[in-house]
Write a protein that holds these residues in place. Structure first.
Motif, PDB file in Angstrom:
ATOM      1  N   GLN A  94       0.635  -1.193  -0.086  1.00 28.56           N
ATOM      2  CA  GLN A  94       0.157   0.111   0.279  1.00 28.56           C
ATOM      3  C   GLN A  94       0.830   1.280   0.139  1.00 28.56           C
ATOM      4  N   VAL A  95       2.144   1.088   0.443  1.00 28.17           N
ATOM      5  CA  VAL A  95       2.845   2.128   0.728  1.00 28.17           C
ATOM      6  C   VAL A  95       4.109   2.377  -0.069  1.00 28.17           C
ATOM      7  N   LEU A  96       4.522   1.337  -0.536  1.00 30.11           N
ATOM      8  CA  LEU A  96       6.014   1.275  -1.064  1.00 30.11           C
ATOM      9  C   LEU A  96       6.073   2.457  -2.105  1.00 30.11           C
ATOM     10  N   PRO A  97       5.374   2.815  -3.163  1.00 31.79           N
ATOM     11  CA  PRO A  97       5.453   3.880  -3.882  1.00 31.79           C
ATOM     12  C   PRO A  97       5.731   5.183  -3.319  1.00 31.79           C
ATOM     13  N   LEU A  98       5.188   5.703  -2.126  1.00 29.34           N
ATOM     14  CA  LEU A  98       5.209   6.698  -1.382  1.00 29.34           C
ATOM     15  C   LEU A  98       6.439   6.804  -0.497  1.00 29.34           C
ATOM     16  N   ILE A  99       6.951   5.402  -0.487  1.00 31.02           N
ATOM     17  CA  ILE A  99       8.330   5.502   0.525  1.00 31.02           C
ATOM     18  C   ILE A  99       9.498   5.590  -0.564  1.00 31.02           C
ATOM     19  N   GLN A 100       9.238   4.932  -1.869  1.00 28.33           N
ATOM     20  CA  GLN A 100      10.211   5.076  -2.750  1.00 28.33           C
ATOM     21  C   GLN A 100      10.361   6.442  -3.333  1.00 28.33           C
ATOM     22  N   VAL A 117      11.903  -5.979  -0.820  1.00 31.34           N
ATOM     23  CA  VAL A 117      12.069  -4.723  -1.766  1.00 31.34           C
ATOM     24  C   VAL A 117      12.132  -3.589  -0.842  1.00 31.34           C
ATOM     25  N   LEU A 118      12.452  -3.764   0.494  1.00 21.48           N
ATOM     26  CA  LEU A 118      13.039  -2.739   1.470  1.00 21.48           C
ATOM     27  C   LEU A 118      13.994  -3.390   2.349  1.00 21.48           C
ATOM     28  N   LEU A 171       4.320 -10.376  -7.552  1.00 24.05           N
ATOM     29  CA  LEU A 171       3.909 -10.323  -5.908  1.00 24.05           C
ATOM     30  C   LEU A 171       5.098 -10.006  -5.139  1.00 24.05           C
ATOM     31  N   ALA A 172       6.201 -10.247  -5.590  1.00 30.05           N
ATOM     32  CA  ALA A 172       7.323 -10.149  -4.943  1.00 30.05           C
ATOM     33  C   ALA A 172       7.754  -8.496  -5.279  1.00 30.05           C
ATOM     34  N   ALA A 173       7.481  -8.095  -6.255  1.00 28.09           N
ATOM     35  CA  ALA A 173       7.577  -6.690  -6.567  1.00 28.09           C
ATOM     36  C   ALA A 173       7.030  -5.842  -5.632  1.00 28.09           C
ATOM     37  N   GLN A 174       5.914  -6.167  -5.257  1.00 29.29           N
ATOM     38  CA  GLN A 174       4.796  -5.641  -4.272  1.00 29.29           C
ATOM     39  C   GLN A 174       5.301  -5.775  -2.736  1.00 29.29           C
ATOM     40  N   GLY A 175       6.213  -6.544  -2.459  1.00 24.74           N
ATOM     41  CA  GLY A 175       6.573  -7.177  -1.073  1.00 24.74           C
ATOM     42  C   GLY A 175       5.670  -8.101  -0.643  1.00 24.74           C
ATOM     43  N   VAL A 176       5.129  -8.949  -1.461  1.00 26.57           N
ATOM     44  CA  VAL A 176       4.123 -10.036  -1.047  1.00 26.57           C
ATOM     45  C   VAL A 176       5.135 -11.511  -1.061  1.00 26.57           C
TER      46      VAL A 176
END
Length: 194
Positions: A94-100, A117-118, A171-176
């Motif tokens: 949900q927040v990955l793009p905002l963190i990036q 991813v983090l 899925l992995a690209a989204q941290g799942v």
């Protein structure tokens, strides 16, 4: 119900507005201990996995954060971006793009190991809170009494889809973390979570 498959798991991410004085979870815990009940954290609502994960953090760490419930993740996220609430907790995807983009600051992931991813973001356990873990679990269930042959067919198809390279990559690209368990494996997870 009948457990079909545990599809995937996603850790939560505890994050903050960029102006929050702590840069990691250890610092956030220290601030909450110094000023009990004054550092707010936004969640999608009372009783959500996000609130429960922070209550577990408070219980295990001795730090007292202030719960600020919202009616959903989007309003909680918006108020954290705006700086109205200093901390929030939502799923990584949900927040990955905002963190990036630097609009939010990650403090810790709630899984036992760092998220791919983090990779530079510590876990809550690495911040000194032993035995801490909280993740979203995504599973597929069916009505009780599903014929075994139908259950086996659905599980086989779900497993094929989850294990497909393109699905694994998405899925992995989204941290799942993709899982695709057996019905018995998913039943065991449900019982252990209860």
């Amino acid at each position: 119900f009948t457990a079909v498959s545990l599809l995937a798991s996603s850790p939560l991410l505890i994050f903050a507005h960029p102006g929050f004085p702590a840069n990691d979870m250890k610092g956030a815990i220290a601030l909450a201990k110094a000023k009990p009940g004054t550092i707010g954290y936004a969640t999608p609502g009372v009783g959500s996995i996000q609130q429960l994960s922070m209550e577990l953090l408070s219980y295990l760490s001795g730090a007292k954060f202030l719960h600020v419930p919202y009616r959903g993740g989007a309003p909680a996220l918006n108020d954290t971006i705006a700086g109205h609430v200093p901390i929030s907790v939502l799923s990584v995807f949900q927040v990955l793009p905002l963190i990036q983009d630097g609009k939010l600051k990650p403090l810790a992931v709630t899984a036992l190991k760092r998220n791919d991813v983090l990779p530079n973001v510590q876990t809550v356990a690495e911040a000194g809170v032993a035995n801490y873990e909280a993740s979203l679990l995504f599973g597929l269930i069916a009505p009780a009494g599903l014929p075994p042959a139908v259950l086996a067919k659905i599980n086989a198809e779900v497993t094929r889809i989850i294990k497909a390279p393109e699905m694994q990559k998405k899925l992995a690209a989204q941290g799942v973390l993709p899982i695709a368990s057996t019905p018995d494996g998913f039943t065991a997870v449900i019982k252990s979570e209860q």
